[in-house]
Scaffold this motif. Structure first.
Motif, PDB file in Angstrom:
ATOM      1  N   GLN A 120       0.963  -1.206   0.080  1.00 12.33           N
ATOM      2  CA  GLN A 120       0.148  -0.077  -0.139  1.00 12.33           C
ATOM      3  C   GLN A 120       0.733   1.267  -0.053  1.00 12.33           C
ATOM      4  O   GLN A 120       0.512   2.339   0.678  1.00 12.33           O
ATOM      5  CB  GLN A 120      -1.091   0.025   1.480  1.00 12.33           C
ATOM      6  N   TYR A 121       1.994   1.250  -0.764  1.00 11.63           N
ATOM      7  CA  TYR A 121       2.712   2.386  -1.047  1.00 11.63           C
ATOM      8  C   TYR A 121       2.202   3.139  -2.430  1.00 11.63           C
ATOM      9  O   TYR A 121       1.761   2.690  -3.154  1.00 11.63           O
ATOM     10  CB  TYR A 121       4.078   2.135  -1.130  1.00 11.63           C
ATOM     11  N   ASP A 122       2.128   4.618  -2.397  1.00 10.80           N
ATOM     12  CA  ASP A 122       1.717   5.252  -3.520  1.00 10.80           C
ATOM     13  C   ASP A 122       2.957   5.624  -4.262  1.00 10.80           C
ATOM     14  O   ASP A 122       3.678   6.478  -3.607  1.00 10.80           O
ATOM     15  CB  ASP A 122       0.833   6.321  -2.998  1.00 10.80           C
ATOM     16  N   PRO A 123       3.332   5.039  -5.379  1.00 13.32           N
ATOM     17  CA  PRO A 123       4.253   5.203  -5.911  1.00 13.32           C
ATOM     18  C   PRO A 123       4.816   6.632  -6.293  1.00 13.32           C
ATOM     19  O   PRO A 123       6.008   6.996  -6.568  1.00 13.32           O
ATOM     20  CB  PRO A 123       4.617   4.280  -7.370  1.00 13.32           C
ATOM     21  N   GLN A 124       3.773   7.443  -6.360  1.00 16.38           N
ATOM     22  CA  GLN A 124       3.838   8.906  -6.912  1.00 16.38           C
ATOM     23  C   GLN A 124       4.254   9.740  -5.580  1.00 16.38           C
ATOM     24  O   GLN A 124       4.791  10.799  -5.688  1.00 16.38           O
ATOM     25  CB  GLN A 124       2.567   9.371  -7.240  1.00 16.38           C
ATOM     26  N   LYS A 125       4.521   9.096  -4.215  1.00 12.06           N
ATOM     27  CA  LYS A 125       4.633   9.905  -3.018  1.00 12.06           C
ATOM     28  C   LYS A 125       5.756   9.416  -2.367  1.00 12.06           C
ATOM     29  O   LYS A 125       5.793   9.529  -1.075  1.00 12.06           O
ATOM     30  CB  LYS A 125       3.412  10.015  -2.315  1.00 12.06           C
ATOM     31  N   ILE A 126       6.660   8.820  -2.955  1.00 12.98           N
ATOM     32  CA  ILE A 126       8.014   8.027  -2.363  1.00 12.98           C
ATOM     33  C   ILE A 126       9.012   8.255  -3.108  1.00 12.98           C
ATOM     34  O   ILE A 126       8.961   8.400  -4.318  1.00 12.98           O
ATOM     35  CB  ILE A 126       7.531   6.621  -2.059  1.00 12.98           C
ATOM     36  N   ALA A 127      10.037   7.809  -2.590  1.00 13.42           N
ATOM     37  CA  ALA A 127      11.486   7.658  -3.279  1.00 13.42           C
ATOM     38  C   ALA A 127      12.110   6.580  -2.800  1.00 13.42           C
ATOM     39  O   ALA A 127      11.841   6.101  -1.261  1.00 13.42           O
ATOM     40  CB  ALA A 127      12.246   9.062  -3.031  1.00 13.42           C
ATOM     41  N   ILE A 128      12.912   5.830  -3.421  1.00  9.02           N
ATOM     42  CA  ILE A 128      13.405   4.487  -2.971  1.00  9.02           C
ATOM     43  C   ILE A 128      14.944   4.277  -3.333  1.00  9.02           C
ATOM     44  O   ILE A 128      15.414   4.723  -4.548  1.00  9.02           O
ATOM     45  CB  ILE A 128      12.653   3.259  -3.852  1.00  9.02           C
ATOM     46  N   GLU A 129      15.412   3.958  -2.181  1.00 11.69           N
ATOM     47  CA  GLU A 129      16.849   3.551  -2.517  1.00 11.69           C
ATOM     48  C   GLU A 129      16.985   2.049  -2.339  1.00 11.69           C
ATOM     49  O   GLU A 129      16.326   1.601  -1.233  1.00 11.69           O
ATOM     50  CB  GLU A 129      17.681   4.379  -1.321  1.00 11.69           C
ATOM     51  N   ARG A 130      17.556   1.439  -3.202  1.00 12.27           N
ATOM     52  CA  ARG A 130      17.742   0.026  -3.301  1.00 12.27           C
ATOM     53  C   ARG A 130      19.373  -0.260  -3.194  1.00 12.27           C
ATOM     54  O   ARG A 130      20.042   0.071  -3.969  1.00 12.27           O
ATOM     55  CB  ARG A 130      16.992  -0.642  -4.503  1.00 12.27           C
ATOM     56  N   ASN A 131      19.663  -0.870  -2.136  1.00 15.60           N
ATOM     57  CA  ASN A 131      21.335  -1.350  -1.905  1.00 15.60           C
ATOM     58  C   ASN A 131      22.021  -0.025  -2.390  1.00 15.60           C
ATOM     59  O   ASN A 131      23.048  -0.177  -2.715  1.00 15.60           O
ATOM     60  CB  ASN A 131      21.630  -2.507  -3.124  1.00 15.60           C
ATOM     61  N   GLY A 132      21.589   1.038  -1.576  1.00 21.73           N
ATOM     62  CA  GLY A 132      22.565   2.307  -1.757  1.00 21.73           C
ATOM     63  C   GLY A 132      22.541   3.315  -2.995  1.00 21.73           C
ATOM     64  O   GLY A 132      22.948   4.279  -3.081  1.00 21.73           O
ATOM     65  N   GLU A 133      21.450   2.780  -3.824  1.00 19.36           N
ATOM     66  CA  GLU A 133      21.266   3.503  -5.013  1.00 19.36           C
ATOM     67  C   GLU A 133      20.005   4.066  -5.285  1.00 19.36           C
ATOM     68  O   GLU A 133      18.995   3.065  -4.927  1.00 19.36           O
ATOM     69  CB  GLU A 133      21.937   2.616  -6.569  1.00 19.36           C
ATOM     70  N   ILE A 134      19.661   5.276  -5.641  1.00 22.70           N
ATOM     71  CA  ILE A 134      18.153   5.492  -5.763  1.00 22.70           C
ATOM     72  C   ILE A 134      17.841   4.869  -7.289  1.00 22.70           C
ATOM     73  O   ILE A 134      18.323   4.619  -8.149  1.00 22.70           O
ATOM     74  CB  ILE A 134      18.282   7.208  -6.318  1.00 22.70           C
TER      75      ILE A 134
END
Length: 64
Positions: free
Chosen positions: A24-38
């Motif tokens: 239930q995350y809104d992709p338009q309202k978040i930022a994601i870092e995966r393994n140290g990279e945006i």
């Protein structure tokens, strides 16, 4: 997999976008870092998550 410091286990490999919808995350309202990279929003549907991944999910909050 770790999400915001919390250990979780994926039952199978998921696309990042599917994981966000399930949780239930809104992709338009978040930022994601995966393994140290945006992760660019344009790649959410292509990224396949693995139990070794580390995600940091930051929600945007409005205010004044």
């Amino acid at each position: 997999m770790r999400v915001n410091g919390k250990e979780i286990t994926l039952s199978s490999n998921h696309k990042l976008l599917d994981f966000l919808e399930i949780n239930q995350y809104d992709p338009q309202k978040i930022a994601i870092e995966r393994n140290g990279e945006i992760v660019p929003k344009s790649a959410y549907h292509q990224v396949i998550l693995d139990n070794e991944d580390r995600l940091e999910i930051v929600s945007f909050v409005g205010g004044g």
